[in-house]
Design a protein around this motif. Structure first.
Motif, PDB file in Angstrom:
ATOM      1  N   ALA A 106      34.508  36.041  38.296  1.00  0.00           N
ATOM      2  CA  ALA A 106      35.573  35.466  37.478  1.00  0.00           C
ATOM      3  C   ALA A 106      36.937  35.459  38.162  1.00  0.00           C
ATOM      4  N   GLY A 107      37.094  36.191  39.266  1.00  0.00           N
ATOM      5  CA  GLY A 107      38.375  36.181  39.951  1.00  0.00           C
ATOM      6  C   GLY A 107      39.515  36.623  39.053  1.00  0.00           C
ATOM      7  N   ARG A 108      40.585  35.875  39.042  1.00  0.00           N
ATOM      8  CA  ARG A 108      41.750  36.265  38.245  1.00  0.00           C
ATOM      9  C   ARG A 108      41.546  36.012  36.754  1.00  0.00           C
ATOM     10  N   TYR A 109      40.417  35.411  36.380  1.00  0.00           N
ATOM     11  CA  TYR A 109      40.081  35.247  34.965  1.00  0.00           C
ATOM     12  C   TYR A 109      39.358  36.471  34.400  1.00  0.00           C
ATOM     13  N   ALA A 110      38.936  37.376  35.266  1.00  0.00           N
ATOM     14  CA  ALA A 110      38.217  38.569  34.793  1.00  0.00           C
ATOM     15  C   ALA A 110      39.158  39.422  33.937  1.00  0.00           C
ATOM     16  N   ARG A 111      38.774  39.660  32.710  1.00  0.00           N
ATOM     17  CA  ARG A 111      39.634  40.418  31.797  1.00  0.00           C
ATOM     18  C   ARG A 111      39.386  41.918  31.950  1.00  0.00           C
ATOM     19  N   VAL A 112      39.623  42.372  33.177  1.00  0.00           N
ATOM     20  CA  VAL A 112      39.506  43.791  33.513  1.00  0.00           C
ATOM     21  C   VAL A 112      40.710  44.163  34.381  1.00  0.00           C
ATOM     22  N   ASP A 114      41.092  45.734  37.095  1.00  0.00           N
ATOM     23  CA  ASP A 114      40.969  45.660  38.550  1.00  0.00           C
ATOM     24  C   ASP A 114      40.506  44.287  39.029  1.00  0.00           C
ATOM     25  N   CYS A 115      40.861  43.235  38.312  1.00  0.00           N
ATOM     26  CA  CYS A 115      40.486  41.884  38.724  1.00  0.00           C
ATOM     27  C   CYS A 115      41.151  41.537  40.055  1.00  0.00           C
ATOM     28  N   VAL A 116      40.554  40.594  40.774  1.00  0.00           N
ATOM     29  CA  VAL A 116      41.033  40.245  42.108  1.00  0.00           C
ATOM     30  C   VAL A 116      41.190  38.733  42.227  1.00  0.00           C
ATOM     31  N   ALA A 117      41.913  38.296  43.271  1.00  0.00           N
ATOM     32  CA  ALA A 117      42.157  36.880  43.489  1.00  0.00           C
ATOM     33  C   ALA A 117      42.488  36.651  44.955  1.00  0.00           C
ATOM     34  N   PRO A 118      42.481  35.381  45.390  1.00  0.00           N
ATOM     35  CA  PRO A 118      42.838  35.104  46.790  1.00  0.00           C
ATOM     36  C   PRO A 118      44.310  35.363  47.088  1.00  0.00           C
ATOM     37  N   SER A 119      45.181  35.154  46.079  1.00  0.00           N
ATOM     38  CA  SER A 119      46.617  35.350  46.247  1.00  0.00           C
ATOM     39  C   SER A 119      47.189  35.920  44.964  1.00  0.00           C
ATOM     40  N   ALA A 120      48.430  36.365  45.031  1.00  0.00           N
ATOM     41  CA  ALA A 120      49.078  36.944  43.859  1.00  0.00           C
ATOM     42  C   ALA A 120      49.338  35.859  42.810  1.00  0.00           C
ATOM     43  N   ARG A 131      44.670  41.857  41.853  1.00  0.00           N
ATOM     44  CA  ARG A 131      44.956  42.402  43.172  1.00  0.00           C
ATOM     45  C   ARG A 131      44.464  41.405  44.211  1.00  0.00           C
ATOM     46  N   VAL A 132      45.213  41.234  45.300  1.00  0.00           N
ATOM     47  CA  VAL A 132      44.851  40.265  46.334  1.00  0.00           C
ATOM     48  C   VAL A 132      43.785  40.860  47.260  1.00  0.00           C
ATOM     49  N   LEU A 133      42.709  40.112  47.470  1.00  0.00           N
ATOM     50  CA  LEU A 133      41.644  40.546  48.373  1.00  0.00           C
ATOM     51  C   LEU A 133      42.108  40.443  49.823  1.00  0.00           C
ATOM     52  N   ASP A 134      41.816  41.486  50.621  1.00  0.00           N
ATOM     53  CA  ASP A 134      42.090  41.339  52.050  1.00  0.00           C
ATOM     54  C   ASP A 134      40.881  40.672  52.714  1.00  0.00           C
ATOM     55  N   THR A 135      41.005  40.367  53.986  1.00  0.00           N
ATOM     56  CA  THR A 135      39.971  39.580  54.672  1.00  0.00           C
ATOM     57  C   THR A 135      38.615  40.280  54.667  1.00  0.00           C
ATOM     58  N   ASP A 136      38.612  41.577  54.939  1.00  0.00           N
ATOM     59  CA  ASP A 136      37.341  42.311  54.937  1.00  0.00           C
ATOM     60  C   ASP A 136      36.698  42.286  53.549  1.00  0.00           C
ATOM     61  N   GLU A 137      37.519  42.361  52.516  1.00  0.00           N
ATOM     62  CA  GLU A 137      36.981  42.333  51.151  1.00  0.00           C
ATOM     63  C   GLU A 137      36.389  40.969  50.818  1.00  0.00           C
TER      64      GLU A 137
END
Length: 673
Positions: A106-112, A114-120, A131-137
């Motif tokens: 769900a990316g930034r739509y995840a209603r949790v 600790d959700c993550v996304a490509p950018s802020a 939270r923005v994913l780093d390359t390794d993530e």
């Protein structure tokens, strides 16, 4: 010769041969949150497998905890979960069906938290900031998709669908709007596409050539800063080259300001966007969104815009859709009316999904298709939604049912609702009940007013009173003036409405009346008008397929919508459709006023007080939408006679009445008889 040669023709997809071109799209049902979740999901899927749908997609399963739709949402990342998935798959396969697992992060739509996304950047529809994913993530995320796909293959699924549309994680990477990365997964188009392409490549390498791999691609983002058509086509080609067997098309993001699946959207409105994807690739392409009848599906396939059609909510409404098409019984299909009331609205209220026109959906275990242990003679008085549903389900369970209606037609309040622009799909519901009641051998008596005297001596085992509602009158000086009309008079076109109109009551009925007087009936039926009204470039040459709206409302009335409560008008409308209606009324110039106290009505207009200040609204028509009252007259005369009488629908409780509650209540009573 079938009327649907394209819809019923087989299709080779990868190593799989589908028996027809109809697919049940992925839906969030939340059935997994109820008691007996596996059994409920199995009953839900197997009933649709028996209905001959060629392929079914599950709701989205996240590959990692931070990718779930909500806390406790579906997650498939452990071998310990294989047994429950095998249970589902085997249940479906026993009925001749095929089940595909959708993998959704769900990316930034995840209603949790600790959700993550490509950018802020927080999504408008989520209280949590990602939270923005780093390359390794990001590379680790790719591996998580592969792991879930491998588990799905081991569990026996026919394939997987990689969810890359609707504004979820992968779509967030592809769109410039949400991807401002400077690493290998950002910047140029090739960088923004990299996550999608690498997932498909890695999954294909893991599962081999014979496991079905579908990619759901956003055919049009409907967001400023979204992808344009050449980029979408380039992504489709890259996905094909990476190893996908089929592309399914998604439409819009969940936070888009353009409706995509509501009843106000014309049927198959997104054909142009889908056709552009189809033109770019050689693998099969599937169309989705607002495809709810065999005729519109056949037309779409015949045009060459797509190879298959995905129908999600239509399979909530009628699990036998495909079988009825094959048997030439399209008139008996219970058509999805795109109301969203019992499916999406309930999902966003953290309830499980069902269907307004088919309340058995999601409740198959509770209401099995088996006859009653004892067959009875049943009289149902009132052929509105509750009465029709009770009569139909009772007859299907073997009871001998007589349905009485004082007017000359079935439907009750549905006959008023269908007059409202954007609600013309209720015509399908009326057609369905008319056909279904006849097929179930219900004895229908129109223009028949029933009394307690006429029921005595008839030897009915059960009497059901479903006499509905009547408009609530207002106690106010001037309420009897000719300029004062009820909503029923207006929607049934029994009275002429003046140029300047005050609507008393801003609940659902008040909004419907405002839409009836100001709405453009063409919007829900004409693609071109719809696109102009909402600022859509269907060819997506512009970023995200968004352009400036070209809409100049030319209403016949100057409308004032007033409510007593000080809360925002329309607060209690449907969660996923209310904003559409409010937006349409604002565009039409409807003025909304809250915190209003009414004092009287005179030839000069409506006298009221707001913020302690007396005022007069200069109008020539006042329409009363102050709610409804139960019509319990017959019930009151039957109770003292000791007859076995029940009361349902609006006759039982008029407050917050809606068709969904009425139809479900009718069904529930039919199962108790």
């Amino acid at each position: 010769m079938t009327a649907y040669p394209n819809l019923l023709s087989p299709l080779q997809v990868g190593s799989l041969t589908l028996s027809n071109r109809m697919v049940m799209g992925a839906m969030h049902t939340r059935l997994e949150t109820l008691d007996q979740p596996l059994e409920r999901l199995a009953a839900f899927y197997t009933e649709r497998a028996e209905g001959e749908i060629a392929l079914m997609l599950t709701g989205g399963y996240a590959p990692v905890p931070e990718g779930v739709m909500e806390a406790g949402g579906p997650l498939f990342n452990r071998r310990e979960q294989l047994a429950e998935h095998r249970f589902l798959v085997q249940a479906v396969q026993k009925k001749g069906g095929r089940l595909v697992l959708q993998i959704l992060h769900a990316g930034r739509y995840a209603r949790v938290p600790d959700c993550v996304a490509p950018s802020a950047g927080k999504a408008r529809i989520n209280p949590y900031s990602p939270r923005v994913l780093d390359t390794d993530e990001v590379w680790a995320t790719i591996k998580s998709y592969v792991h879930t796909a491998a588990l799905a293959q081991e569990a026996g699924y026919t394939g997987v669908e990689i969810m890359g549309s609707e504004g979820y994680l992968i779509n967030e990477f592809t769109a410039p709007l949400t991807n401002q990365r400077s690493d290998e997964f950002g910047g140029s188009l090739q960088g923004r596409m990299k996550l999608a392409v690498e997932i498909v490549k890695a999954v294909r390498q893991q599962v081999g050539a014979d496991f079905l791999l579908i990619y759901r691609l956003s055919a049009i983002d409907l967001m400023e800063g979204g992808m344009c058509a050449p980029e979408i086509q380039a992504l489709a080609q890259a996905i094909e080259q990476a190893g996908a067997d089929m592309i399914n098309t998604g439409i819009g993001w969940h936070e888009s300001a353009v409706p995509t699946i509501a009843a106000s959207v014309p049927r198959a409105a997104w054909t142009t966007a889908v056709a552009q994807v189809k033109a770019a690739v050689t693998i099969p392409v599937m169309a989705s969104n607002r495809i709810n009848t065999p005729a519109i599906a056949e037309q779409l396939l015949a045009s060459g815009a797509a190879d298959l059609v995905s129908m999600a909510r239509p399979l909530l409404a009628d699990p036998d859709f495909a079988r009825k098409v094959r048997m030439g019984q399209e008139q008996s299909i219970n058509t999805c009316i795109a109301c969203n009331q019992s499916c999406l609205d309930r999902i966003f209220s953290e309830s499980s999904a069902s269907c307004l026109v088919n309340p058995r959906a999601g409740q198959e275990l509770d209401f099995p298709l088996i006859p009653a242990s004892k067959h009875k003679r049943v009289a149902v008085i009132g052929a509105g939604p509750a009465g029709m549903a009770c009569a139909l389900y009772a007859a299907r369970r073997g009871h001998k049912v007589s349905l009485f209606e004082a007017s000359g037609h079935l439907g009750g309040q549905l006959n008023l609702a269908k007059q409202v622009p954007g609600k013309n799909e209720f015509n399908e519901t009326l057609r369905y009940f008319s056909v279904a009641l006849t097929q179930a051998q219900v004895h229908i008596h129109l223009k028949t007013r029933v009394s307690s005297e006429s029921l005595q001596g008839q030897e009915y085992d059960e009497i059901v009173v479903a006499t509905g509602v009547r408009p609530r009158c207002i106690e106010m000086e001037g309420a009897q003036l000719p300029m004062v009309l009820s909503y029923e008079q207006v929607l049934s076109r029994q009275a002429q409405v003046g140029k300047r109109v005050a609507i008393i009551g801003a609940g659902g009925i008040g909004f419907d009346v405002a839409e009836f007087l100001s709405g453009d009936t063409r919007e829900s039926q004409d693609d071109t008008v719809f696109f102009k009204h909402w600022g859509v470039d269907p060819t997506s040459q512009s970023s995200g397929g968004i352009q400036k709206p070209d809409y100049a409302p030319k209403g016949l009335h100057e409308i004032y919508l007033l409510q007593r409560k000080s809360e925002a008008p329309g607060k209690r409308l449907g969660k996923t459709t209310g904003w559409v209606l409010k937006s349409r009324l604002r565009r039409a110039g409807v003025q909304m006023m809250v915190g209003v106290s009414y004092t009287k009505i005179s030839p000069q207009g409506l006298h009221y007080v707001v913020a302690g200040e007396p005022k007069i609204l200069d109008v020539d028509t006042v329409i009363v939408c102050a709610g409804q009252e139960s019509n319990r007259d017959l019930y009151a005369t039957l109770q003292p006679l000791g007859l076995p009488v029940h009361i349902i629908g609006g006759a039982e409780h008029a407050v917050e009445l809606d068709a969904a509650r009425a139809i479900e209540q009718g069904m529930r009573l039919a199962y108790r008889l």
